[in-house]
Design an enzyme around this catalytic site. Structure first.
Site: not given
Ligand code: NAD
Length: 426
Positions: A114-116
């Site tokens: 994931a990444k944000g």
């Protein structure tokens, strides 16, 4: 040597997600990946865009844009950093989220990717505004985060304190202290020993493995490092510790070159007294960051930012080995040029995986409520990265491909195997 411009691997390879996919596509073709699995692995599971309204210190209201992309959770809860930057785009976050899936599979830890991020400029925000943005972003995503769901970590412009605020906000919403919801926390709040050093240390571990495989002796090996932040400066110290000579370093203020070897302790002291930069560092000749990348050396470690080695300068790179500490420092179009020059590239998804590996250790320790010694952390980190390096090298030999494509092959193999064992629900 004359170099003939290769046909573009992917016409849109300036786009970060397409650039990632152009490497993935090569590996998928070699593995003869079936079309349904290809689509499954390509498509992010969830793309969240959320608005973050904040009352600024002067009383006005500003609305910031936040993102979280969960690429894949087949191998476990998703894991990935949060970056604060005015320039982030959904495509960049999607690419970084997919890289996390591959990275976790390569080091064989039970996480997806994931990444944000939040579109904001932390340099112009006050600490109170930064804390409000962090808490509101976390509150908006409180149903998606969780130790068994999605576990954030620091990335560009986010740090231990921000991870502490995320842990506290999530804990408030869940009415109990949940340290394992985020990694990269201060050790006082359930962080792990060795996490700060992990990525730079990992760069040295895989570089040492590459040196051994290619018969290079540390005491005869010269190193150039781009970026003297967390990753670059720790990697520099680690290279010195095993007897290498670091002849070039750089940061936003430019490059510093001394063929006799740079005194890294002096550079670290200089950074402390010069607002965290190498500006006016005297123990070396000043060169530009472009020139630094092209210096004669045995190992070049780009540890600053993406898109530094491109089709424009790849032909002039003189290093024998490139170890990618940064995420995405080499563009897809530079890959074939480096390969034609016989340069061994240890790709980012292997070379900088030390950070997520010790983040995994932090998550394990938080869930056990029992904390390891620095020796335990480092010994386990060494073992995991050495095994990953060997597994990637084996794939490179087996399929006669470079290490980047081999790393994608290994990642696709592991994610696909898990997916097939789990089966498709639906
Ligand atoms: P950092 O902010 O601590 O350091 C970045 C360094 O790069 C600084 O010295 C900065 O001055 C320098 N820099 C910035 N622009 C530059 C330019 N144009 N030319 C030369 N130097 C420049 O960041 P970091 O944590 O060391 O991360 C560096 C890279 O490593 C990023 O790509 C990041 O995504 C990646 N990475 C970091 C970690 C980690 O655990 N910190 C883990 C995996 C990957």
């Amino acid at each position: 040597m004359n170099y003939i411009e290769p046909a573009p691997i992917n016409p849109q390879d300036d786009d970060p997600f397409e650039s990632m996919m152009s490497r993935f596509d090569i590996a998928a073709e070699i593995l003869n990946l079936e079309p349904g699995i290809y689509d499954y692995l390509k498509t992010p599971q969830m793309e969240i865009k959320t608005s973050i309204p904040i009352q600024m210190d002067d009383g006005t209201i500003e609305v910031f844009e936040g993102y979280r992309v969960i690429h894949n959770t087949v191998r476990g809860p998703s894991k990935g950093g949060i970056r604060y930057s005015p320039d982030i785009s959904l495509s960049e976050i999607k690419a970084l989220a997919a890289w996390m899936t591959w990275k976790c599979a390569i080091v064989n830890i039970p996480f997806g990717g994931a990444k944000g991020g939040v579109k904001c400029d932390p340099k112009v925000l006050t600490p109170i505004e930064l804390e409000k943005i962090t808490r509101r972003y976390t509150a908006n995503l409180a149903d998606f985060f969780g130790p068994e769901r999605d576990i954030p970590a620091p990335d560009v412009n986010t740090n231990e304190q921000i991870m502490g605020w995320i842990m506290d906000t999530y804990s408030m919403h869940h009415r109990r202290t949940v340290t394992a919801v985020v990694t990269g926390k201060p050790t006082f709040l359930g962080g792990s020993l060795g996490r700060v050093e992990a990525t730079g240390r990992g760069v040295r571990v895989v570089a040492a493995a590459a040196m051994e495989r290619h018969g290079m002796k540390p005491e005869e090996t010269s190193i150039v490092i781009q970026g003297f932040g967390n990753v670059g400066s720790i990697a520099a110290q680690e290279f010195i510790d095993i007897g290498c000579k670091v002849i070039g370093i750089s940061d936003v203020t430019g490059g510093y070159y001394n063929p006799k070897g740079i005194d890294i302790n002096a550079a670290l002291e200089h950074r402390k007294s010069h607002q965290g930069t190498l500006a006016d560092f005297k123990d070396a000749d000043q060169v530009s960051n472009e020139e630094l990348l092209e210096l004669p050396c045995d190992i070049l470690a780009p540890c600053a930012m993406e898109d530094q080695i491109t089709r424009k300068n790849a032909e002039r790179i003189q290093a024998k080995v490139i170890v990618e500490g940064a995420n995405g420092p080499t563009t897809a179009k530079a890959d074939p040029i480096l390969e034609s020059k016989g340069i061994l590239v240890v790709p980012d998804i292997l070379a900088n995986a030390g950070g997520v590996t010790v983040s995994y250790f932090e998550w394990v320790q938080d869930r056990m409520g029992y904390f390891w010694t620095a020796e335990d952390v480092n010994e386990r980190l060494n073992r995991i990265l050495s095994e990953a390096f060997n597994a990637v090298s084996d794939r490179a030999e087996k399929h006669n491909v470079n290490m980047r494509i081999a790393a994608y092959i290994l990642a696709i193999e592991r994610v696909t195997k898990t997916l097939k064992l789990r089966g498709i629900y639906g």
